[in-house]
Design a protein around this motif. Structure first.
Motif, mmCIF file in Angstrom:
data_model
loop_
_atom_site.group_PDB
_atom_site.id
_atom_site.type_symbol
_atom_site.label_atom_id
_atom_site.label_comp_id
_atom_site.label_asym_id
_atom_site.label_seq_id
_atom_site.Cartn_x
_atom_site.Cartn_y
_atom_site.Cartn_z
ATOM 1 N N PHE A 41 2.314 -2.984 -3.046
ATOM 2 C CA PHE A 41 1.031 -3.963 -2.905
ATOM 3 C C PHE A 41 0.655 -3.923 -1.245
ATOM 4 O O PHE A 41 -0.649 -4.037 -1.034
ATOM 5 N N ALA A 42 1.688 -3.542 -0.347
ATOM 6 C CA ALA A 42 1.207 -3.275 0.878
ATOM 7 C C ALA A 42 0.093 -2.256 1.128
ATOM 8 O O ALA A 42 -0.763 -2.448 1.909
ATOM 9 N N LEU A 43 0.382 -1.360 0.169
ATOM 10 C CA LEU A 43 -0.698 0.013 0.251
ATOM 11 C C LEU A 43 -2.007 -0.636 -0.553
ATOM 12 O O LEU A 43 -3.089 -0.054 -0.519
ATOM 13 N N THR A 44 -2.118 -1.758 -1.216
ATOM 14 C CA THR A 44 -3.209 -2.328 -1.844
ATOM 15 C C THR A 44 -4.027 -3.134 -0.789
ATOM 16 O O THR A 44 -5.250 -3.410 -0.831
ATOM 17 N N LEU A 45 -3.290 -3.428 0.426
ATOM 18 C CA LEU A 45 -3.912 -4.304 1.254
ATOM 19 C C LEU A 45 -4.489 -3.482 2.359
ATOM 20 O O LEU A 45 -5.343 -3.826 3.350
ATOM 21 N N GLU A 46 -3.861 -2.252 2.816
ATOM 22 C CA GLU A 46 -4.316 -1.254 3.635
ATOM 23 C C GLU A 46 -4.776 0.146 3.087
ATOM 24 O O GLU A 46 -4.036 0.427 2.126
ATOM 25 N N GLU A 47 -5.676 0.717 3.571
ATOM 26 C CA GLU A 47 -5.811 1.967 2.855
ATOM 27 C C GLU A 47 -4.755 2.826 2.826
ATOM 28 O O GLU A 47 -4.389 3.818 2.094
ATOM 29 N N LEU B 198 1.847 7.902 -8.113
ATOM 30 C CA LEU B 198 1.018 6.608 -7.756
ATOM 31 C C LEU B 198 0.726 6.617 -6.328
ATOM 32 O O LEU B 198 -0.109 5.958 -5.809
ATOM 33 N N ALA B 199 1.185 7.477 -5.577
ATOM 34 C CA ALA B 199 1.027 7.468 -3.982
ATOM 35 C C ALA B 199 0.584 8.858 -3.613
ATOM 36 O O ALA B 199 1.044 9.956 -4.458
ATOM 37 N N LYS B 200 -0.073 9.059 -2.472
ATOM 38 C CA LYS B 200 -0.178 10.427 -1.873
ATOM 39 C C LYS B 200 -0.162 10.266 -0.474
ATOM 40 O O LYS B 200 0.007 9.267 0.155
ATOM 41 N N TYR B 201 -0.068 11.480 0.187
ATOM 42 C CA TYR B 201 0.387 11.455 1.780
ATOM 43 C C TYR B 201 -0.605 12.500 2.384
ATOM 44 O O TYR B 201 -1.056 13.414 1.814
ATOM 45 N N ARG B 202 -0.678 12.141 3.868
ATOM 46 C CA ARG B 202 -1.284 13.153 4.530
ATOM 47 C C ARG B 202 -0.463 13.213 5.875
ATOM 48 O O ARG B 202 0.317 12.020 6.127
ATOM 49 N N SER C 172 -0.841 6.623 1.060
ATOM 50 C CA SER C 172 -1.913 5.636 0.420
ATOM 51 C C SER C 172 -1.822 5.807 -1.021
ATOM 52 O O SER C 172 -1.089 6.355 -1.545
ATOM 53 N N LEU C 173 -2.433 4.775 -1.841
ATOM 54 C CA LEU C 173 -2.095 4.849 -3.163
ATOM 55 C C LEU C 173 -3.103 5.916 -3.780
ATOM 56 O O LEU C 173 -4.051 6.398 -2.912
ATOM 57 N N ASP C 174 -2.640 6.605 -4.740
ATOM 58 C CA ASP C 174 -3.260 7.778 -5.203
ATOM 59 C C ASP C 174 -4.668 7.586 -5.519
ATOM 60 O O ASP C 174 -5.548 8.176 -5.845
ATOM 61 N N ASP C 175 -5.074 6.343 -6.527
ATOM 62 C CA ASP C 175 -6.646 6.136 -6.894
ATOM 63 C C ASP C 175 -6.709 4.647 -7.053
ATOM 64 O O ASP C 175 -5.633 3.745 -7.247
ATOM 65 N N GLY C 176 -7.803 4.285 -7.558
ATOM 66 C CA GLY C 176 -8.208 2.951 -7.716
ATOM 67 C C GLY C 176 -7.532 2.272 -8.865
ATOM 68 O O GLY C 176 -7.078 1.148 -9.032
#
Length: 127
Positions: free
Chosen positions: A49-55, A85-89, A98-102
């Motif tokens: 949910f936090a990652l839906t609020l921030e890129e 569900l998530a990806k990183y850099r 960040s979340l992987d996609d929309g």
């Protein structure tokens, strides 16, 4: 069980059930179940949910948001990443997730919207 929850007769619509069974065999039910199991964990849902609020958020920020150690946050983030569900850099020594996609973002927003509707109906029926 309540009386209305029980079928009084047995009738199976063979064509309908066969068609649905074929669809279920062609779908990745096991993989989709893994996604819902991952999001069923309260900490991982908070993170998602936090990652839906921030890129994107760094692991330290995620740990602070959910009240966990960076090791715990990192473990949960890796789990979300492993399920797609998530990806990183990486940026130097920092790791940003960040979340992987929309679709993932939509799934989480739909779940929260549904819960708000359910809570609204429950508060109306209590009055």
């Amino acid at each position: 069980m309540k009386e209305q929850d029980v079928c009084e007769i047995t009738c199976v619509e063979s064509e309908k059930t066969t068609r649905i069974q074929q669809h279920l065999q062609n779908r990745s039910i096991v993989e989709v179940t893994k996604i819902f199991k991952a999001l069923a964990d309260e900490t991982r849902m908070k993170i998602a949910f936090a990652l839906t609020l921030e890129e994107e958020l760094c692991v330290c920020d995620v740990a602070n948001i959910v009240g966990a150690t960076t090791a715990t946050a990192s473990h949960h983030l890796r789990h979300l990443k492993g399920l797609g569900l998530a990806k990183y850099r990486k940026e130097g020594k920092l790791v940003y997730y960040s979340l992987d996609d929309g679709h993932v973002k939509q799934l989480i927003h739909i779940a929260f919207a549904h819960q708000e509707e359910v809570a609204g109906r429950e508060s109306i029926s209590v009055k």
